[in-house]
Design a protein around this motif. Structure first.
Motif, mmCIF file in Angstrom:
data_model
loop_
_atom_site.group_PDB
_atom_site.id
_atom_site.type_symbol
_atom_site.label_atom_id
_atom_site.label_comp_id
_atom_site.label_asym_id
_atom_site.label_seq_id
_atom_site.Cartn_x
_atom_site.Cartn_y
_atom_site.Cartn_z
ATOM 1 N N VAL A 153 0.830 -1.201 0.000
ATOM 2 C CA VAL A 153 0.000 0.000 0.000
ATOM 3 C C VAL A 153 0.869 1.257 0.000
ATOM 4 N N PHE A 154 2.053 1.182 0.620
ATOM 5 C CA PHE A 154 2.948 2.344 0.681
ATOM 6 C C PHE A 154 3.523 2.646 -0.708
ATOM 7 N N GLY A 155 4.062 1.619 -1.346
ATOM 8 C CA GLY A 155 4.651 1.815 -2.659
ATOM 9 C C GLY A 155 3.646 2.273 -3.699
ATOM 10 N N SER A 156 2.471 1.634 -3.712
ATOM 11 C CA SER A 156 1.471 1.990 -4.720
ATOM 12 C C SER A 156 0.903 3.383 -4.468
ATOM 13 N N THR A 157 0.795 3.796 -3.200
ATOM 14 C CA THR A 157 0.316 5.144 -2.877
ATOM 15 C C THR A 157 1.290 6.202 -3.413
ATOM 16 N N ILE A 158 2.583 5.982 -3.204
ATOM 17 C CA ILE A 158 3.600 6.927 -3.662
ATOM 18 C C ILE A 158 3.634 6.992 -5.185
ATOM 19 N N GLU A 159 3.583 5.852 -5.839
ATOM 20 C CA GLU A 159 3.615 5.821 -7.307
ATOM 21 C C GLU A 159 2.388 6.523 -7.890
ATOM 22 N N THR A 160 1.211 6.275 -7.307
ATOM 23 C CA THR A 160 -0.014 6.907 -7.798
ATOM 24 C C THR A 160 0.048 8.412 -7.628
ATOM 25 N N ALA A 161 0.665 8.871 -6.530
ATOM 26 C CA ALA A 161 0.740 10.305 -6.237
ATOM 27 C C ALA A 161 1.711 11.046 -7.149
ATOM 28 N N GLY A 162 2.556 10.311 -7.890
ATOM 29 C CA GLY A 162 3.487 10.972 -8.798
ATOM 30 C C GLY A 162 4.937 10.837 -8.408
ATOM 31 N N GLY A 163 5.232 9.875 -7.527
ATOM 32 C CA GLY A 163 6.617 9.638 -7.141
ATOM 33 C C GLY A 163 7.177 8.410 -7.831
ATOM 34 N N HIS A 164 8.478 8.346 -7.924
ATOM 35 C CA HIS A 164 9.163 7.161 -8.439
ATOM 36 C C HIS A 164 9.713 6.428 -7.227
ATOM 37 N N TYR A 165 9.060 5.336 -6.822
ATOM 38 C CA TYR A 165 9.379 4.682 -5.559
ATOM 39 C C TYR A 165 10.596 3.780 -5.703
ATOM 40 N N VAL A 166 11.566 3.940 -4.796
ATOM 41 C CA VAL A 166 12.816 3.180 -4.880
ATOM 42 C C VAL A 166 12.600 1.688 -4.674
ATOM 43 N N GLY A 167 11.507 1.311 -4.005
ATOM 44 C CA GLY A 167 11.241 -0.102 -3.761
ATOM 45 C C GLY A 167 11.047 -0.905 -5.033
ATOM 46 N N GLY A 168 10.850 -0.206 -6.149
ATOM 47 C CA GLY A 168 10.688 -0.898 -7.420
ATOM 48 C C GLY A 168 11.952 -1.598 -7.883
ATOM 49 N N THR A 169 13.095 -1.273 -7.291
ATOM 50 C CA THR A 169 14.354 -1.909 -7.685
ATOM 51 C C THR A 169 14.639 -3.171 -6.882
ATOM 52 N N LEU A 170 13.822 -3.466 -5.883
ATOM 53 C CA LEU A 170 14.018 -4.683 -5.102
ATOM 54 C C LEU A 170 13.606 -5.903 -5.932
ATOM 55 N N PRO A 171 14.123 -7.080 -5.605
ATOM 56 C CA PRO A 171 13.712 -8.289 -6.317
ATOM 57 C C PRO A 171 12.193 -8.476 -6.261
ATOM 58 N N ALA A 172 11.631 -9.083 -7.300
ATOM 59 C CA ALA A 172 10.179 -9.261 -7.397
ATOM 60 C C ALA A 172 9.615 -10.000 -6.189
ATOM 61 N N SER A 173 10.406 -10.889 -5.618
ATOM 62 C CA SER A 173 9.931 -11.669 -4.464
ATOM 63 C C SER A 173 9.713 -10.804 -3.231
ATOM 64 N N HIS A 174 10.232 -9.574 -3.250
ATOM 65 C CA HIS A 174 10.084 -8.665 -2.104
ATOM 66 C C HIS A 174 9.026 -7.586 -2.349
#
Length: 285
Positions: A153-174
């Motif tokens: 919910v944290f990552g998707s909230t930031i991305e929807t708001a217009g941010g580029h969330y750093v968590g997107g670089t973590l492995p898919a399993s995370h």
């Protein structure tokens, strides 16, 4: 939607009930705290206790991997809902409204979510992708070296708001894990332009830790704490999304002041009462 129909709650919900909780009046708080606690969905429910309570249905989370076994052993229908991505709350609210016989009110609550998410998405779409700031979220449970994955919910909230969330670089399993350990070397490599932290104490630790001084967000003093009564987690995440867009797009922590009207509408619709004048004053600090 139907608090009087709840026969038990789980451990996570009970822990969320704080003395300064704006959601519930004192009588409601007392009633909720007196309910039986039937385990926690991601570790396992107390099925014997559950059967003794005779619920018509059990509403759990998609992270409950024991649903089929629990439903078979108890003979009780289980419904699993998700809190990610943030936009999925609209579907969840409508579903629960149908389950508890509150379709009209559930529809009103879902529409509130839909309208605000749509407005946030529309504004974010006007900003070129290369101007979306890099954002890190941290500080859950006080740990400033842990971040949620991009599909939380944290990552998707930031991305929807217009941010580029750093968590997107973590492995898919995370991607769906809310607590992923990260080292300062990784944070330096990400060099986020904005850091959103779960609490004031976590912010203080970051701002006073020499290891963080080289981070762009720290140098630019763009480390923000979401407003009380409207964070990035749970049912309040729609408020956190509006606020996040304010600090990302307007570079303005005082976006929480403009958020007051939306928050008042939210609390009146979802909990039946507005925020008090004292709570509103806390938002403006």
């Amino acid at each position: 939607l139907a608090p009087q129909r709840i026969v038990s709650v789980d451990t996570v919900f009970v822990r969320s009930l704080k003395s300064d909780d704006a959601r519930f009046a004192p009588q409601q708080m007392s009633s909720l705290k007196s309910l039986p606690v039937t385990g926690v969905y991601f570790k396992g429910l107390d099925l014997e206790q559950l059967v003794r309570l005779h619920p018509d249905v059990v509403i759990t989370m998609t992270g409950d991997t024991n649903i089929d076994r629990e439903q078979k052993l108890t003979g009780i229908p289980f419904f699993a809902v998700s809190k990610v991505p943030t936009a999925s709350y609209e579907t969840t609210i409508r579903l629960i409204g149908q389950i508890v016989g509150r379709q009209n009110r559930g529809g009103q609550m879902a529409e509130f979510w839909s309208q605000n998410v749509t407005a946030v998405k529309s504004r974010a779409a006007t900003i070129p992708a290369d101007r979306h700031p890099t954002v890190m979220y941290t500080g859950q449970s006080g740990d400033i070296f842990s971040i949620p994955g991009k599909d939380t919910v944290f990552g998707s909230t930031i991305e929807t708001a217009g941010g580029h969330y750093v968590g997107g670089t973590l492995p898919a399993s995370h991607a769906r894990t809310e607590h992923n350990p990260v080292g300062i070397e990784q944070i330096v490599q990400w060099d986020p332009a904005v850091i959103i932290v779960a609490s004031t104490s976590a912010k203080d630790r970051i701002m006073n830790d020499p290891r963080w001084r080289m981070i762009t967000a720290v140098q630019g003093r763009r480390v923000y704490v979401p407003p009380q009564y409207g964070g990035l987690d749970g049912l309040q995440a729609v408020l956190g999304m509006v606020w996040t867009q304010g600090v990302l797009v307007d570079h303005d922590d005082d976006a929480r002041v403009a958020l007051t009207g939306i928050m008042q509408n939210y609390y009146k619709l979802f909990y039946g009462h507005p925020l008090t004048s004292m709570q509103i004053e806390q938002l403006a600090r």
